[in-house]
Design a protein around this motif. Structure first.
Motif, PDB file in Angstrom:
ATOM      1  N   ALA A   6       0.850  -1.188   0.000  1.00 29.50           N
ATOM      2  CA  ALA A   6       0.000   0.000   0.000  1.00 29.50           C
ATOM      3  C   ALA A   6       0.876   1.223   0.000  1.00 29.50           C
ATOM      4  N   PRO A   7       0.499   2.275  -0.709  1.00 30.39           N
ATOM      5  CA  PRO A   7       1.304   3.500  -0.751  1.00 30.39           C
ATOM      6  C   PRO A   7       1.383   4.149   0.615  1.00 30.39           C
ATOM      7  N   VAL A   8       2.519   4.741   0.917  1.00 29.63           N
ATOM      8  CA  VAL A   8       2.731   5.413   2.191  1.00 29.63           C
ATOM      9  C   VAL A   8       2.053   6.762   2.175  1.00 29.63           C
ATOM     10  N   ASN A   9       1.268   7.051   3.189  1.00 30.65           N
ATOM     11  CA  ASN A   9       0.594   8.334   3.294  1.00 30.65           C
ATOM     12  C   ASN A   9       1.526   9.298   4.012  1.00 30.65           C
ATOM     13  N   ARG A  10       2.144  10.194   3.275  1.00 30.29           N
ATOM     14  CA  ARG A  10       3.182  11.056   3.840  1.00 30.29           C
ATOM     15  C   ARG A  10       2.652  12.394   4.321  1.00 30.29           C
ATOM     16  N   GLY A  11       1.430  12.674   4.164  1.00 31.28           N
ATOM     17  CA  GLY A  11       0.925  13.966   4.609  1.00 31.28           C
ATOM     18  C   GLY A  11      -0.569  13.942   4.733  1.00 31.28           C
ATOM     19  N   GLY A  12      -1.096  14.970   5.392  1.00 29.49           N
ATOM     20  CA  GLY A  12      -2.534  15.062   5.536  1.00 29.49           C
ATOM     21  C   GLY A  12      -3.056  14.127   6.631  1.00 29.49           C
ATOM     22  N   ARG A  13      -4.306  13.877   6.560  1.00 30.58           N
ATOM     23  CA  ARG A  13      -4.974  13.073   7.580  1.00 30.58           C
ATOM     24  C   ARG A  13      -4.616  11.600   7.439  1.00 30.58           C
ATOM     25  N   PRO A  14      -4.257  10.897   8.558  1.00 31.45           N
ATOM     26  CA  PRO A  14      -3.917   9.480   8.480  1.00 31.45           C
ATOM     27  C   PRO A  14      -5.107   8.671   7.990  1.00 31.45           C
ATOM     28  N   ARG A  15      -4.804   7.645   7.247  1.00 31.93           N
ATOM     29  CA  ARG A  15      -5.855   6.795   6.721  1.00 31.93           C
ATOM     30  C   ARG A  15      -6.456   5.982   7.862  1.00 31.93           C
ATOM     31  N   GLU A  16      -7.789   5.954   7.960  1.00 33.82           N
ATOM     32  CA  GLU A  16      -8.448   5.191   8.995  1.00 33.82           C
ATOM     33  C   GLU A  16      -8.310   3.704   8.722  1.00 33.82           C
ATOM     34  N   ARG A  17      -8.085   2.955   9.807  1.00 34.38           N
ATOM     35  CA  ARG A  17      -7.970   1.521   9.671  1.00 34.38           C
ATOM     36  C   ARG A  17      -9.316   0.937   9.262  1.00 34.38           C
ATOM     37  N   GLU A  18      -9.268   0.027   8.358  1.00 29.53           N
ATOM     38  CA  GLU A  18     -10.505  -0.578   7.868  1.00 29.53           C
ATOM     39  C   GLU A  18     -11.197  -1.335   9.001  1.00 29.53           C
ATOM     40  N   GLU A  19     -12.459  -1.091   9.177  1.00 33.13           N
ATOM     41  CA  GLU A  19     -13.220  -1.728  10.238  1.00 33.13           C
ATOM     42  C   GLU A  19     -13.346  -3.221   9.982  1.00 33.13           C
ATOM     43  N   ALA A  20     -13.143  -4.005  11.039  1.00 28.44           N
ATOM     44  CA  ALA A  20     -13.245  -5.454  10.909  1.00 28.44           C
ATOM     45  C   ALA A  20     -14.682  -5.841  10.586  1.00 28.44           C
ATOM     46  N   LYS A  21     -14.807  -6.958   9.919  1.00 26.57           N
ATOM     47  CA  LYS A  21     -16.151  -7.423   9.578  1.00 26.57           C
ATOM     48  C   LYS A  21     -16.941  -7.655  10.852  1.00 26.57           C
ATOM     49  N   ARG A  22     -18.175  -7.258  10.837  1.00 29.41           N
ATOM     50  CA  ARG A  22     -19.035  -7.386  11.987  1.00 29.41           C
ATOM     51  C   ARG A  22     -20.098  -8.429  11.701  1.00 29.41           C
ATOM     52  N   ALA A  23     -20.338  -9.280  12.695  1.00 28.57           N
ATOM     53  CA  ALA A  23     -21.302 -10.357  12.533  1.00 28.57           C
ATOM     54  C   ALA A  23     -22.635  -9.933  13.131  1.00 28.57           C
ATOM     55  N   ALA A  24     -23.691 -10.258  12.441  1.00 25.74           N
ATOM     56  CA  ALA A  24     -25.028  -9.922  12.913  1.00 25.74           C
ATOM     57  C   ALA A  24     -25.506 -10.975  13.912  1.00 25.74           C
ATOM     58  N   VAL A  25     -26.090 -10.497  15.005  1.00 27.74           N
ATOM     59  CA  VAL A  25     -26.657 -11.386  16.012  1.00 27.74           C
ATOM     60  C   VAL A  25     -28.104 -10.969  16.246  1.00 27.74           C
ATOM     61  N   THR A  26     -29.008 -11.870  16.008  1.00 26.62           N
ATOM     62  CA  THR A  26     -30.426 -11.577  16.182  1.00 26.62           C
ATOM     63  C   THR A  26     -30.883 -12.116  17.532  1.00 26.62           C
ATOM     64  N   ILE A  27     -31.454 -11.247  18.337  1.00 31.04           N
ATOM     65  CA  ILE A  27     -31.938 -11.668  19.650  1.00 31.04           C
ATOM     66  C   ILE A  27     -33.375 -11.195  19.839  1.00 31.04           C
ATOM     67  N   ARG A  28     -34.083 -11.903  20.693  1.00 34.78           N
ATOM     68  CA  ARG A  28     -35.427 -11.516  21.075  1.00 34.78           C
ATOM     69  C   ARG A  28     -35.435 -11.311  22.583  1.00 34.78           C
ATOM     70  N   THR A  29     -36.089 -10.277  23.026  1.00 38.33           N
ATOM     71  CA  THR A  29     -36.110  -9.979  24.442  1.00 38.33           C
ATOM     72  C   THR A  29     -37.487  -9.478  24.849  1.00 38.33           C
ATOM     73  N   THR A  30     -37.675  -9.300  26.132  1.00 33.52           N
ATOM     74  CA  THR A  30     -38.958  -8.817  26.631  1.00 33.52           C
ATOM     75  C   THR A  30     -39.076  -7.316  26.392  1.00 33.52           C
ATOM     76  N   PRO A  31     -40.295  -6.814  26.321  1.00 30.88           N
ATOM     77  CA  PRO A  31     -40.467  -5.363  26.141  1.00 30.88           C
ATOM     78  C   PRO A  31     -39.809  -4.550  27.254  1.00 30.88           C
ATOM     79  N   THR A  32     -39.812  -5.093  28.479  1.00 29.31           N
ATOM     80  CA  THR A  32     -39.204  -4.367  29.597  1.00 29.31           C
ATOM     81  C   THR A  32     -37.711  -4.177  29.390  1.00 29.31           C
TER      82      THR A  32
END
Length: 266
Positions: A6-32
């Protein structure tokens, strides 16, 4: 030509690290529970998803710190009792000295006593020794009541087993007499018939005999619980030594904020 790097970013704002993949979790809970999560998210300024994720991470972190379900139950029990103290005193323990004092006292005992392992009353030998001691005391109570009816002060416990109950002018405890001479003198000074005095003298001799039996039973009981007392004291001594060493290490490193001065004399 693509070098594969990857090219070196020599100036300006640092490149943000790519966010890791996020896994979806489906849950059911009580209204309370959902309402509580929504309220917490609104109060913190986070999204509902962020609030749920944060709380799941905190729960997993507590499990890692606790190390065992038993420790988790202990910490939860203390948390509940601390919340009760704060509810009564209407202050938070880390912001109010009175509440801190109440919580500090709570931490010395509370749930930890209810969760004590190797409890003495689970030991058959200890239980038998205690029952023997109580049986002797049960035999003494009617005699004590007899003396009380005659107007003579009399303690159930053998004189040699009593603790000092009063302080003198110079802080000395009033040590109980090793016999029942006070009861004996009271009988002789009693305004009663000779027959009544004779009956009380006979009762006194029986009481003295039972005092000796109580002393022996108390000795047996003391030997039965001795291993428990010694094991508990060994743990307390270890912690004091550990804290002292930790305090000395902090002083050696010059980290005076990492120790409590009371640990040096604990």
């Amino acid at each position: 030509m693509d070098s594969g790097y990857a090219p070196v970013n020599r100036g300006g704002r640092p490149r943000e690290r790519e966010e890791a993949k996020r896994a979806a979790v489906t849950i059911r809970t009580t209204p309370t529970v959902k309402d509580q999560l929504v309220a917490a998210a609104e109060a913190s300024g986070r999204s509902l998803t962020q609030e749920i994720e944060l709380r799941l991470e905190a729960s997993l972190a507590r499990d890692a710190i606790a190390g065992s379900p038993e420790t988790e139950r202990l910490l939860s029990a203390y948390a509940a009792e601390i919340a009760q103290v704060e509810g009564v005193l209407k202050k938070r323990w880390h912001k109010d000295l009175k509440t801190w004092g109440a919580v500090s006292e709570l931490l010395k005992a509370g749930p930890i006593n209810r969760m004590q392992p190797d409890r003495t009353y689970d030991d058959e030998i200890v239980g038998e020794a205690w029952q023997r001691l109580e049986a002797v005391c049960d035999q003494k109570r009617p005699i004590v009541q007899l003396f009380a009816a005659a107007g003579i002060a009399c303690d159930v416990k053998a004189p040699s087993l009593r603790q000092p109950v009063q302080r003198g002018l110079f802080g000395r405890g009033l040590v109980p007499t090793p016999n029942r001479w006070m009861e004996s003198a009271a009988i002789e000074n009693l305004d009663a018939s000779e027959d009544e005095k004779a009956m009380l003298r006979t009762a006194l001799q029986e009481l003295i005999r039972l005092d000796a039996a109580e002393e022996e039973a108390d000795k047996v009981y003391g030997e039965a619980i001795k291993p428990y007392i010694e094991a508990e004291q060994e743990g307390r001594n270890w912690l004091r030594a550990h804290r002292r060493q930790r305090a000395f290490d902090a002083i050696t490193r010059g980290n005076y904020d990492e120790y409590d001065p009371r640990d040096l004399i604990g």
